[in-house]
Design an enzyme around this catalytic site. Structure first.
Site, PDB file in Angstrom:
ATOM      1  N   HIS A   1       0.837  -1.217   0.014  1.00 56.76           N
ATOM      2  CA  HIS A   1      -0.041   0.185   0.104  1.00 56.76           C
ATOM      3  C   HIS A   1       0.961   1.050  -0.098  1.00 56.76           C
ATOM      4  O   HIS A   1       1.948   1.265   0.527  1.00 56.76           O
ATOM      5  CB  HIS A   1      -1.032  -0.072   1.220  1.00 56.76           C
ATOM      6  CG  HIS A   1      -0.270   0.116   2.768  1.00 56.76           C
ATOM      7  ND1 HIS A   1      -0.445   1.405   3.089  1.00 56.76           N
ATOM      8  CD2 HIS A   1       0.192  -0.490   3.274  1.00 56.76           C
ATOM      9  CE1 HIS A   1       0.016   1.328   4.433  1.00 56.76           C
ATOM     10  NE2 HIS A   1       0.698   0.184   4.594  1.00 56.76           N
TER      11      HIS A   1
ATOM     12  N   ASP B   1       6.028   2.103   7.644  1.00 54.58           N
ATOM     13  CA  ASP B   1       4.804   1.551   7.029  1.00 54.58           C
ATOM     14  C   ASP B   1       4.171   2.644   6.310  1.00 54.58           C
ATOM     15  O   ASP B   1       3.628   3.401   6.970  1.00 54.58           O
ATOM     16  CB  ASP B   1       3.961   1.067   8.325  1.00 54.58           C
ATOM     17  CG  ASP B   1       2.608   0.651   7.635  1.00 54.58           C
ATOM     18  OD1 ASP B   1       1.853   0.230   8.754  1.00 54.58           O
ATOM     19  OD2 ASP B   1       2.480   0.528   6.586  1.00 54.58           O
TER      20      ASP B   1
ATOM     21  N   GLU C   1      -5.111   1.668   2.053  1.00 52.87           N
ATOM     22  CA  GLU C   1      -5.016   0.195   2.893  1.00 52.87           C
ATOM     23  C   GLU C   1      -5.293   0.440   4.539  1.00 52.87           C
ATOM     24  O   GLU C   1      -5.714  -0.284   5.340  1.00 52.87           O
ATOM     25  CB  GLU C   1      -3.606  -0.326   2.743  1.00 52.87           C
ATOM     26  CG  GLU C   1      -3.465  -1.696   3.349  1.00 52.87           C
ATOM     27  CD  GLU C   1      -2.707  -1.363   4.833  1.00 52.87           C
ATOM     28  OE1 GLU C   1      -2.604  -2.736   5.313  1.00 52.87           O
ATOM     29  OE2 GLU C   1      -2.382  -0.527   5.214  1.00 52.87           O
ATOM     30  N   GLU C   2      -4.706   1.559   5.159  1.00 48.21           N
ATOM     31  CA  GLU C   2      -4.830   1.830   6.556  1.00 48.21           C
ATOM     32  C   GLU C   2      -6.289   1.891   6.807  1.00 48.21           C
ATOM     33  O   GLU C   2      -6.531   1.564   8.222  1.00 48.21           O
ATOM     34  CB  GLU C   2      -4.077   3.147   6.849  1.00 48.21           C
ATOM     35  CG  GLU C   2      -2.757   3.334   6.503  1.00 48.21           C
ATOM     36  CD  GLU C   2      -1.861   2.477   7.699  1.00 48.21           C
ATOM     37  OE1 GLU C   2      -2.444   1.702   8.247  1.00 48.21           O
ATOM     38  OE2 GLU C   2      -0.741   2.453   7.472  1.00 48.21           O
TER      39      GLU C   2
ATOM     40  N   ASP D   1       4.940  -4.861   3.067  1.00 44.39           N
ATOM     41  CA  ASP D   1       4.540  -3.681   3.599  1.00 44.39           C
ATOM     42  C   ASP D   1       5.626  -2.967   4.314  1.00 44.39           C
ATOM     43  O   ASP D   1       5.609  -1.801   4.374  1.00 44.39           O
ATOM     44  CB  ASP D   1       3.468  -4.176   4.960  1.00 44.39           C
ATOM     45  CG  ASP D   1       2.418  -3.342   5.141  1.00 44.39           C
ATOM     46  OD1 ASP D   1       2.708  -2.072   4.764  1.00 44.39           O
ATOM     47  OD2 ASP D   1       1.723  -3.573   6.143  1.00 44.39           O
TER      48      ASP D   1
END
Length: 522
Positions: free
Chosen positions: A409, A419, A456-457, A485
């Site tokens: 992502h 991340d 994505e989060e 990731d």
């Protein structure tokens, strides 16, 4: 069916993570604390890195790139052409070729751009990164580049009505107000686009009630409270992250009868005094953002793709958590824990102790109607935004209808250096290295797709919408999906791969081929 392998380079202690990016002034690295656990992130400021040994190690990300490339290029999933580049080559010699191409400096270049500014899903900054990645795929001369848009509903904190957690007495007098953002350590981090602390998909509203400390808010923790005649029904729960996905904690608290949950990140190694920026250990001023949504994808089109002007829009309200949920900083959690009265029915279990308070004693609380109380307010602004997935394709020469996918992502709660920036930087270097081999005459047997997912989060939204739109094709053509990731997390030299058991032998074999000298350099 698609099988998933998730490659991560992480630290032994998952709380000791930090966020790094390049300062726009001089190109030097500055860093801020971030948290990898459950794909979350917290931001507390930045400090100039004076010692190279504490810097962001791009060679570690290179190790991830080499590992992934050895999977692709040496033929595990792609079966290189016997008449093309690498003809007759052994896996060891192929790996040597890969190591000779992968560049830590290129990874640094990608990572600097990927973490230049906060880029939450739905923001202009995140779309700019989508264009940047598409430009890179074009630079790599991929056969096809797609920018696939979806129209989704995402809940954001209300900028005009901030969330709050307040400690009060029975008369409503406020003795402490929790911060809803971290304190920046330098001016570089005073960005107006950094969102306040919040849990995406929390229920909105305002409640006031006595509160009880419930450790990690697991079902077992609530059962222990109940056995000691401590009820959380109608109460507010104070709990720390670290045991399960935060969405489970919210539902556990709701199942026990709580009306809200306040979450904080505990500190490991409380005896260590040096904290960020003097060490990599997170400071108590850090908080954690993250979603509490259990379902994946756009909540407005469950089971169907959120294509623009979609006919699949749900007439039901968007899915939210059953109770209010709000994260706070460790400093604020310390104040709330100290305010809890002793409960004669239950002394604090040893494994419930909190590193934030070091050796100081505190209590579970009584939850009695005479207090103390917490007043929790969560305001949510649901917006319909466009999100963008970027898909780069290298067409296979023999089986073009078989797809091997590598993805990560792009969106982040703040800057996203670990991340997902580290994983995306590794993916881009994989793309550049593959393009190098393409110019040398190599082409994969099967089609390769490099994917940059959006949102994505918030609950795997971008990837899920793409899957829902391409479900039939994926069932027919999908071979494997590899996710990257996080590719950097500190000093640990181990690579963690999680996925289907059928891939264990394959992954062990690939890692066994990675040059030990390369690992030592990283």
């Amino acid at each position: 069916l698609l099988y998933t392998i998730k490659f991560e380079l992480e630290m032994t202690d998952r709380r000791r993570l930090y966020n790094l990016r390049a300062s726009p002034g001089d190109g030097k690295l500055v860093r801020s604390v971030s948290d990898e656990f459950d794909d979350d992130e917290f931001l507390i400021g930045s400090g100039r890195l004076d010692k190279p040994s504490t810097g962001f190690n791009y060679l570690k990300i290179g190790v991830i790139a080499v590992t992934l490339l050895s999977v692709f290029v040496s033929g595990y999933f792609c079966h290189v052409l016997v008449t093309g580049f690498f003809r007759g080559s052994s896996p060891q010699s192929v790996l040597g070729e890969v190591e000779g191409v992968v560049s830590a400096e290129k990874i640094r270049e990608y990572h600097t751009e990927l973490t230049r500014q906060p880029h939450i899903a739905g923001s202009p900054a995140n779309y700019e990164l989508a264009e940047y990645i598409a430009d890179k795929f074009n630079e790599f001369a991929f056969d096809k580049i797609e920018m696939k848009n979806y129209s989704v509903e995402l809940p954001y904190p209300d900028a005009n009505n901030p969330n709050s957690v307040k400690l009060t007495d029975s008369a409503g007098k406020v003795s402490h107000s929790c911060r809803n953002s971290e304190l920046p350590l330098t001016e570089f981090e005073r960005s107006s686009t950094v969102v306040p602390l919040f849990n995406a998909h929390s229920k909105a509203g305002s409640v006031k009630a006595p509160y009880v400390y419930a450790n990690h808010a697991t079902k077992g923790d609530f059962e222990l409270l109940a056995r000691n005649n401590i009820s959380v029904s109608g109460k507010i729960v104070l709990a720390r992250y670290g045991s399960e996905f935060r969405g489970n904690l919210v539902h556990n608290a709701a199942d026990a009868g709580a009306i809200a949950i306040v979450l904080f990140k505990d500190l490991s190694q409380p005896s260590v005094k040096e904290r960020f920026p003097d060490s990599e250990l997170a400071p108590s001023s850090a908080g954690e953002r993250g979603t509490v949504q259990l379902e994946a994808g756009d909540t407005d089109t469950p089971g169907w793709p959120s294509v623009l002007d979609s006919i699949y829009r749900s007439k039901e309200p968007s899915l939210t958590a059953p109770i209010l949920s709000q994260p706070i900083t460790g400093d604020d959690a310390r104040v709330l824990l100290k305010a809890l009265p002793r409960n004669k029915n239950m002394d604090l279990p040893r494994d419930w102790k909190v590193g934030l308070l070091e050796e100081q004693s505190f209590n579970v609380g009584t939850g009695h109607e005479d207090g103390p109380f917490l007043e929790v307010t969560v305001n949510v602004e649901i917006k319909r935004v466009n999100i963008t997935n970027v898909i780069g394709t290298i067409t296979g020469a023999v089986e073009p209808d078989r797809w091997v996918l590598l993805g990560n992502h792009r969106d982040a709660w703040t800057y996203g250096a670990i991340d997902p920036g580290s994983g995306t930087a590794a993916m881009l270097e994989v793309g550049r290295t593959l393009s190098h081999f393409l110019t040398e005459g190599w082409r994969p047997r099967r089609t390769l797709k490099l994917c940059s997912w959006d949102a994505e989060e918030w609950g795997l939204v971008g990837s899920m919408e793409w899957i829902e739109e391409n479900r039939v094709v994926l069932e027919q053509r999908g071979v494997v999906y590899v996710n990257t990731d996080l590719a950097e997390g500190g000093e640990c030299q181990s690579i963690v791969a999680t996925g289907s058991p059928m891939f264990q032998t394959l992954v062990e074999g690939v890692l066994g081929e990675v040059n030990k000298n390369f690992l030592q350099e990283g």
